[in-house]
Design an enzyme around this catalytic site. Structure first.
Site, PDB file in Angstrom:
ATOM      1  CG  ASP A 246      -2.081   0.971   1.037  1.00  0.00           C
ATOM      2  OD1 ASP A 246      -1.837   2.106   0.589  1.00  0.00           O
ATOM      3  OD2 ASP A 246      -3.232   0.607   1.348  1.00  0.00           O
TER       4      ASP A 246
ATOM      5  CB  SER B 263      -6.239   2.304  -0.177  1.00  0.00           C
ATOM      6  OG  SER B 263      -4.946   2.835  -0.049  1.00  0.00           O
TER       7      SER B 263
ATOM      8  CG  HIS C 169      -7.543  -0.372   6.092  1.00  0.00           C
ATOM      9  ND1 HIS C 169      -6.517   0.108   5.314  1.00  0.00           N
ATOM     10  CD2 HIS C 169      -7.997   0.679   6.806  1.00  0.00           C
ATOM     11  CE1 HIS C 169      -6.355   1.401   5.561  1.00  0.00           C
ATOM     12  NE2 HIS C 169      -7.242   1.772   6.458  1.00  0.00           N
TER      13      HIS C 169
ATOM     14  CB  SER D 196      -5.766  -2.891   0.423  1.00  0.00           C
ATOM     15  OG  SER D 196      -5.267  -1.590   0.482  1.00  0.00           O
TER      16      SER D 196
ATOM     17  CD  GLU E 258      -3.096  -3.582   2.437  1.00  0.00           C
ATOM     18  OE1 GLU E 258      -3.202  -2.430   2.012  1.00  0.00           O
ATOM     19  OE2 GLU E 258      -3.820  -4.030   3.336  1.00  0.00           O
TER      20      GLU E 258
ATOM     21  CG  ASP F  57      -1.213   4.428   2.815  1.00  0.00           C
ATOM     22  OD1 ASP F  57      -1.072   5.191   1.844  1.00  0.00           O
ATOM     23  OD2 ASP F  57      -2.147   4.539   3.631  1.00  0.00           O
TER      24      ASP F  57
ATOM     25  CG  ASP G 275      -2.657   1.148  -2.769  1.00  0.00           C
ATOM     26  OD1 ASP G 275      -1.456   1.484  -2.644  1.00  0.00           O
ATOM     27  OD2 ASP G 275      -3.453   1.185  -1.816  1.00  0.00           O
TER      28      ASP G 275
HETATM   29 ZN   LIG Z   1      -3.082   6.191   2.357  1.00  0.00          ZN
END
Ligand SMILES: [Zn+2]
Ligand SMILES: *[C@@H]1O[C@H](CO)[C@@H](O)[C@H](O)[C@H]1NC(C)=O
Ligand SMILES: *[C@@H]1O[C@H](CO)[C@@H](O)[C@H](O)[C@H]1NC(C)=O
Ligand SMILES: *[C@@H]1O[C@H](CO)[C@@H](O)[C@H](O)[C@H]1NC(C)=O
Length: 547
Positions: free
Chosen positions: A84, A134, A197, A199, A357, A362, A403
């Site tokens: 991410d 995302s 979340h 993703s 993931e 991120d 992403d």
């Molecule tokens: Zn973010």
């Protein structure tokens, strides 16, 4: 096609009372007086068909180009790794850190997936976003359709927050995890974030707002959670989530009622009184299948000895901690989670789809915490290495991508081997040092003093992992970046992943390689590939015979 909205400065207030999360605040939108008029996207973009056809045409074009290169080679298993926010800059910095930790200059190092034979780039924009979040991207890379920012598993026909619109059948998408299950294969998800979340939710949820992870969040937006169930409930109760053989990550709080306290003393967030962890177990019991729920690393290692058919592992109330801050007694690493998931899913002889993931790259970037972002990237690289050891290149496709990007920059003119986490050997115009890794925006802003930047290298917590690098634009949370992200592929049909293309092509390409889902399949391509010469011979024969 042109909106006539060029008025004076105005603010559209998006009121998000407690909604959203710390990393992705719902900010007011500003439009300057002199703003260029904004062209609306083509109306076709709001349909699923547009993106599906775009991807299928690209597959036909690439297949034609690759004709003769082992078209019959197809994937039994597909593992998709998603970093991410893992921008190309993040990769360059992380590989340098990897090498420097091993005592080398670093720039020459390779992350596990950087050795893969094929590299491509994807365009990450969303239908209504030049720069993605995302959730619209998860819809693209797991369901194959570009979407509106903040929505998951729904075509662009559904505006964010619109529960009613999300119920239209034509707008509801199926993920590649569902395509795999429909084919008799297995599916699972692994993440370092809450399993609800954005993703991972792309693999199983259809929801008009990514923040609807529990029923209370839906009520806050004045929508009806009985009409539009929250993400945790969809994972436990709806297809395809209820068929996932492995679900590993964080986010217990989304499954537990406010009246209950979890194993580590954290209260739940549900206001419907439901305990979805118990419901998940009850459902499996009712199906007479073996199952286990685990909440810490030692339990995970125990069940790994003799895996149940279904495994739910929720190791934190919220996201898993950053690897550098984790308690290794209670928190498994991403590589350990990946290995357990692959061992579990490999029991299906028809194959599987697994989504993994590295979700906190991120989060670290949003806080301008460069070292943590790079370390999380190295943890994902280690997880990819583990998967590559466990799975054969002959029957398993591994795809690694991101992403969206972030606004971290790797800058200056430092000599080879300069500490990637340290200052550049350069100075600014006033002779003040600056960092090799800094950000264009975020919370790491330091006000200038008498027109001069401060020397961040003299700060008391300089270089501690919670030390933020410096930025140009002060913001509570650093923003995503809008440039392309890399795709790495190994295994059957890897060459199909070369080039620069829409992010929404990814699941179509994976499905092509695995011969699952509604589109073109490599196995049928192989058939036409073998058929074509035979057909030509027949035609030639008939032609000459009757000439
Ligand atoms: Zn973010
Ligand atoms: C449940 O599964 C076990 C083992 O496969 C089997 O012996 C038993 O009869 C099953 N029970 C029901 C109610 O299906
Ligand atoms: C892990 O969970 C088991 C079962 O609840 C418990 O007995 C054990 O103490 C836990 N381990 C840690 C390190 O908390
Ligand atoms: C800023 O400049 C003024 C005037 O030269 C000086 O008095 C003051 O001490 C300076 N402040 C700092 C923090 O250097």
């Amino acid at each position: 096609m042109w909106h006539s909205t060029t008025v004076l400065w105005y603010i559209v207030c998006v009121i998000a009372i407690g909604g959203g999360d710390r990393y992705h605040p719902e900010r007011p939108t500003w439009r300057p007086a002199a703003a260029r008029q904004v062209a609306a996207p083509d109306a076709a973009e709001y349909t699923a068909q547009h993106w599906t056809e775009e991807a299928q045409a690209a597959i036909r074009a690439r297949r034609a180009r690759l004709r003769g290169t082992a078209a019959e080679h197809t994937a039994r298993n597909v593992v998709m790794f998603l970093g991410d926010g893992m921008s190309v800059t993040t990769l360059a910095a992380a590989r340098t850190l990897l090498g420097q930790r091993q005592g080398r200059p670093g720039e020459e190092s390779q992350l596990a997936f950087e050795t893969f034979p094929t590299v491509g780039l994807t365009k990450t924009y969303c239908i209504n976003g030049q720069i993605a979040d995302s959730s619209c991207t998860a819809t693209a890379y797991l369901c194959g359709v570009k979407a509106n920012r903040g929505t998951i598993g729904l075509s662009g026909a559904v505006p964010r927050y619109d529960c009613a619109a999300s119920l239209q059948e034509a707008a509801r998408l199926n993920s590649i995890a569902a395509w795999a299950l429909d084919d008799g294969r297995d599916a699972g998800i692994v993440t370092t974030t809450r399993v609800t979340h954005a993703s991972p939710a792309g693999a199983f949820a259809r929801v008009a707002n990514r923040h609807w992870e529990n029923d209370a969040e839906i009520l806050k937006d004045n929508q009806d959670p009985t009409l539009c169930p929250d993400i945790a409930q969809q994972l436990v109760k709806s297809y395809p989530g209820n068929r996932f053989k492995v679900i590993l990550g964080g986010g217990r709080r989304e499954f537990l009622p406010t009246s209950s306290v979890d194993e580590e003393g954290n209260v739940g967030r549900r206001t419907d009184g439901r305990n979805l962890i118990e419901e998940w177990q009850a459902d499996k019991r009712a199906q007479n299948v073996t199952y286990d729920y685990v909440w810490n690393r030692s339990q995970l290692m125990n069940v790994a000895e003799s895996l149940p058919e279904y495994l739910l592992g929720l190791f934190e109330s919220d996201h898993l901690p950053y690897h550098l801050e984790a308690d290794s007694a209670t928190e498994p690493t991403l590589a350990e989670l990946t290995e357990v998931a692959i061992r579990s899913l490999s029991r299906n002889e028809k194959g599987f789809f697994l989504f993994v993931e590295g979700g906190r790259i991120d989060h670290a970037h949003h806080d301008n915490l460069a070292e943590l972002a790079l370390d999380e990237t190295l943890e994902m690289s280690a997880a990819v290495a583990r998967a590559a050891e466990l799975l054969s290149e002959d029957d398993s496709l591994i795809v690694v991508t991101a992403d969206h990007a972030h606004v971290m920059t790797l800058n200056g003119y430092s000599p080879r081997g300069n500490d990637i986490l340290g200052p550049s050997n350069d100075r600014d115009e006033a002779g003040v040092p600056y960092m090799t890794l800094s950000y264009s925006n975020g919370p790491g802003f330091r006000p200038h003093i008498n027109g001069t930047r401060v020397d961040v290298t003299t700060e008391p917590n300089y270089r501690r992992i919670e030390w933020k690098s410096h930025v140009d634009v002060p913001l509570d949370s650093e923003t995503h970046g809008g440039e392309d992200v890399a795709v790495f592929a190994r295994g059957p049909q890897h060459a199909m992943f070369a080039g620069l293309y829409e992010q929404s092509q990814l699941p179509h390409l994976m499905a092509y390689a695995a011969c699952i889902g509604p589109g073109l399949h490599a196995c049928s391509a192989a058939a036409t590939h073998l058929l074509a010469p035979a057909l030509l011979t027949t035609i030639a024969f008939l032609f000459f015979r009757y000439l």
